[in-house]
Design a protein around this motif. Structure first.
Motif, PDB file in Angstrom:
ATOM      1  N   LEU A  22      12.949  79.865  81.672  1.00 13.17           N
ATOM      2  CA  LEU A  22      14.174  79.384  82.318  1.00 13.17           C
ATOM      3  C   LEU A  22      15.401  80.078  81.733  1.00 13.17           C
ATOM      4  N   ALA A  23      15.404  80.300  80.415  1.00 15.81           N
ATOM      5  CA  ALA A  23      16.544  80.970  79.785  1.00 15.81           C
ATOM      6  C   ALA A  23      16.679  82.412  80.283  1.00 15.81           C
ATOM      7  N   VAL A  24      15.554  83.105  80.475  1.00 19.85           N
ATOM      8  CA  VAL A  24      15.610  84.482  80.979  1.00 19.85           C
ATOM      9  C   VAL A  24      16.163  84.504  82.409  1.00 19.85           C
ATOM     10  N   VAL A  25      15.704  83.574  83.233  1.00 20.20           N
ATOM     11  CA  VAL A  25      16.212  83.497  84.611  1.00 20.20           C
ATOM     12  C   VAL A  25      17.719  83.196  84.581  1.00 20.20           C
ATOM     13  N   GLY A  26      18.137  82.304  83.706  1.00 18.37           N
ATOM     14  CA  GLY A  26      19.563  81.997  83.570  1.00 18.37           C
ATOM     15  C   GLY A  26      20.366  83.208  83.131  1.00 18.37           C
ATOM     16  N   ALA A  27      19.801  84.016  82.231  1.00 18.64           N
ATOM     17  CA  ALA A  27      20.491  85.232  81.779  1.00 18.64           C
ATOM     18  C   ALA A  27      20.648  86.230  82.925  1.00 18.64           C
ATOM     19  N   VAL A  28      19.645  86.319  83.794  1.00 14.83           N
ATOM     20  CA  VAL A  28      19.755  87.223  84.952  1.00 14.83           C
ATOM     21  C   VAL A  28      20.898  86.755  85.858  1.00 14.83           C
ATOM     22  N   TYR A  29      20.968  85.463  86.110  1.00 17.34           N
ATOM     23  CA  TYR A  29      22.066  84.944  86.942  1.00 17.34           C
ATOM     24  C   TYR A  29      23.419  85.212  86.288  1.00 17.34           C
ATOM     25  N   LEU A  30      23.536  84.966  84.988  1.00 14.98           N
ATOM     26  CA  LEU A  30      24.826  85.162  84.317  1.00 14.98           C
ATOM     27  C   LEU A  30      25.225  86.636  84.282  1.00 14.98           C
ATOM     28  N   HIS A  31      24.254  87.528  84.118  1.00 16.41           N
ATOM     29  CA  HIS A  31      24.568  88.957  84.188  1.00 16.41           C
ATOM     30  C   HIS A  31      25.027  89.321  85.598  1.00 16.41           C
ATOM     31  N   GLY A  32      24.433  88.693  86.586  1.00 11.98           N
ATOM     32  CA  GLY A  32      24.883  88.895  87.971  1.00 11.98           C
ATOM     33  C   GLY A  32      26.318  88.452  88.173  1.00 11.98           C
ATOM     34  N   THR A  33      26.713  87.382  87.501  1.00 11.44           N
ATOM     35  CA  THR A  33      28.101  86.917  87.597  1.00 11.44           C
ATOM     36  C   THR A  33      29.063  87.976  87.067  1.00 11.44           C
ATOM     37  N   VAL A  34      28.705  88.562  85.930  1.00 12.89           N
ATOM     38  CA  VAL A  34      29.556  89.605  85.334  1.00 12.89           C
ATOM     39  C   VAL A  34      29.595  90.830  86.246  1.00 12.89           C
ATOM     40  N   GLU A  35      28.426  91.229  86.754  1.00 10.40           N
ATOM     41  CA  GLU A  35      28.366  92.420  87.611  1.00 10.40           C
ATOM     42  C   GLU A  35      29.092  92.213  88.935  1.00 10.40           C
ATOM     43  N   LEU A  36      29.103  90.993  89.446  1.00  8.49           N
ATOM     44  CA  LEU A  36      29.804  90.743  90.710  1.00  8.49           C
ATOM     45  C   LEU A  36      31.296  91.008  90.575  1.00  8.49           C
ATOM     46  N   SER A  37      31.851  90.818  89.382  1.00  4.33           N
ATOM     47  CA  SER A  37      33.276  91.092  89.196  1.00  4.33           C
ATOM     48  C   SER A  37      33.557  92.591  89.076  1.00  4.33           C
ATOM     49  N   LYS A  38      32.555  93.371  88.639  1.00  2.04           N
ATOM     50  CA  LYS A  38      32.741  94.814  88.486  1.00  2.04           C
ATOM     51  C   LYS A  38      32.304  95.587  89.718  1.00  2.04           C
ATOM     52  N   ASN A  39      31.056  95.359  90.118  1.00  8.78           N
ATOM     53  CA  ASN A  39      30.449  96.111  91.216  1.00  8.78           C
ATOM     54  C   ASN A  39      29.703  95.116  92.107  1.00  8.78           C
ATOM     55  N   PRO A  40      30.328  94.707  93.228  1.00  9.50           N
ATOM     56  CA  PRO A  40      29.716  93.647  94.048  1.00  9.50           C
ATOM     57  C   PRO A  40      28.301  93.956  94.535  1.00  9.50           C
ATOM     58  N   SER A  41      27.995  95.199  94.871  1.00  8.98           N
ATOM     59  CA  SER A  41      26.649  95.470  95.394  1.00  8.98           C
ATOM     60  C   SER A  41      25.597  95.331  94.288  1.00  8.98           C
ATOM     61  N   GLU A  42      25.928  95.763  93.065  1.00 12.20           N
ATOM     62  CA  GLU A  42      24.974  95.595  91.965  1.00 12.20           C
ATOM     63  C   GLU A  42      24.877  94.130  91.545  1.00 12.20           C
ATOM     64  N   GLY A  43      25.979  93.433  91.612  1.00 12.85           N
ATOM     65  CA  GLY A  43      25.973  92.013  91.297  1.00 12.85           C
ATOM     66  C   GLY A  43      25.115  91.214  92.258  1.00 12.85           C
ATOM     67  N   ARG A  44      25.189  91.588  93.533  1.00 16.71           N
ATOM     68  CA  ARG A  44      24.329  90.912  94.523  1.00 16.71           C
ATOM     69  C   ARG A  44      22.862  91.171  94.236  1.00 16.71           C
ATOM     70  N   ALA A  45      22.548  92.360  93.728  1.00 19.52           N
ATOM     71  CA  ALA A  45      21.156  92.664  93.377  1.00 19.52           C
ATOM     72  C   ALA A  45      20.664  91.739  92.260  1.00 19.52           C
ATOM     73  N   TYR A  46      21.514  91.479  91.263  1.00 21.90           N
ATOM     74  CA  TYR A  46      21.131  90.557  90.187  1.00 21.90           C
ATOM     75  C   TYR A  46      20.967  89.137  90.728  1.00 21.90           C
ATOM     76  N   ALA A  47      21.848  88.729  91.634  1.00 18.90           N
ATOM     77  CA  ALA A  47      21.713  87.401  92.244  1.00 18.90           C
ATOM     78  C   ALA A  47      20.406  87.316  93.016  1.00 18.90           C
ATOM     79  N   TYR A  48      20.072  88.409  93.716  1.00 14.75           N
ATOM     80  CA  TYR A  48      18.837  88.440  94.484  1.00 14.75           C
ATOM     81  C   TYR A  48      17.615  88.355  93.568  1.00 14.75           C
ATOM     82  N   VAL A  49      17.629  89.108  92.471  1.00 10.75           N
ATOM     83  CA  VAL A  49      16.511  89.047  91.521  1.00 10.75           C
ATOM     84  C   VAL A  49      16.415  87.651  90.905  1.00 10.75           C
ATOM     85  N   GLY A  50      17.535  87.060  90.593  1.00  3.86           N
ATOM     86  CA  GLY A  50      17.529  85.706  90.033  1.00  3.86           C
ATOM     87  C   GLY A  50      16.929  84.692  90.983  1.00  3.86           C
TER      88      GLY A  50
END
Length: 153
Positions: A54-82
C-alpha cells in the motif's frame, strides 16, 4: 493549471496520502509498534508485506501529484499506473476473499470453521474496489491522449 489536471492532481494527492497512511499504519501494527486494538483488526490487519504494498502504491500516486505540476502528460501516466496498481492488488485480494469464501461456506474445509467475510476484508480490497469505482466514473480523466488529437512525431 487546466481544470482536468487540477481534479486529477487532487485525486492523486488524496489517494497517495490515503494509501501511504493506511500502509504505514499496517506496517507499524505488523511490527508491533502499535497496540493490537488500535483500530479494528479487520479494517487494519497487522501485515507488514500488505502495508508495504500500500505504501508503494501511495508513493506512485504522490509522485504523480508532483509530476502533474511539472509535466501533465507524465503526471497522468503516474496516475494511470497508480490506479492500475490499486485495481490489480484489489483484484488479488478479491480472489483471496473468494477462495476463502468457497473454502468456508461451500467446501467446509478444515481450518475455516471460524472464518467470516470480515476476516478477509482488508485495506487493499476496499481501496481497490473504490479505485475501480473511481476509474469507471472518471474514465476520460485517465486517458493519456486527448480524443481527436493526433500524435505528432
Amino acid at each position: 493549471m487546466e481544470n482536468k489536471n487540477k481534479a486529477l492532481t487532487y485525486f492523486t494527492l488524496l489517494w497517495g496520502i490515503t494509501y501511504l497512511a493506511i500502509g504505514s499504519l499496517q506496517v507499524l501494527k505488523g511490527a508491533g509498534l502499535l497496540p493490537e486494538n488500535f483500530i479494528a483488526s479487520n479494517l487494519l490487519p497487522p501485515e507488514i508485506a500488505g502495508g508495504l504494498v500500500l505504501a508503494v502504491v501511495g508513493a506512485v500516486y504522490l509522485h504523480g501529484t508532483v509530476e502533474l505540476s511539472k509535466n501533465p502528460s507524465e503526471g497522468r501516466a503516474y496516475a494511470y499506473v497508480g490506479i492500475v496498481l490499486s485495481m490489480l492488488f484489489g483484484a488479488l485480494y478479491s480472489l483471496n476473499f473468494i477462495a476463502d469464501l468457497i473454502n468456508a461456506w461451500v467446501l467446509f474445509a478444515e481450518g475455516f470453521e471460524e472464518w467470516t467475510p470480515l476476516v478477509d476484508f482488508k485495506p487493499a480490497l476496499y481501496l481497490g474496489l473504490l479505485s475501480l469505482a473511481i476509474y469507471t466514473s472518471w474514465e476520460n480523466k485517465f486517458k493519456l491522449q486527448e480524443r481527436g488529437k493526433q500524435r505528432q512525431w
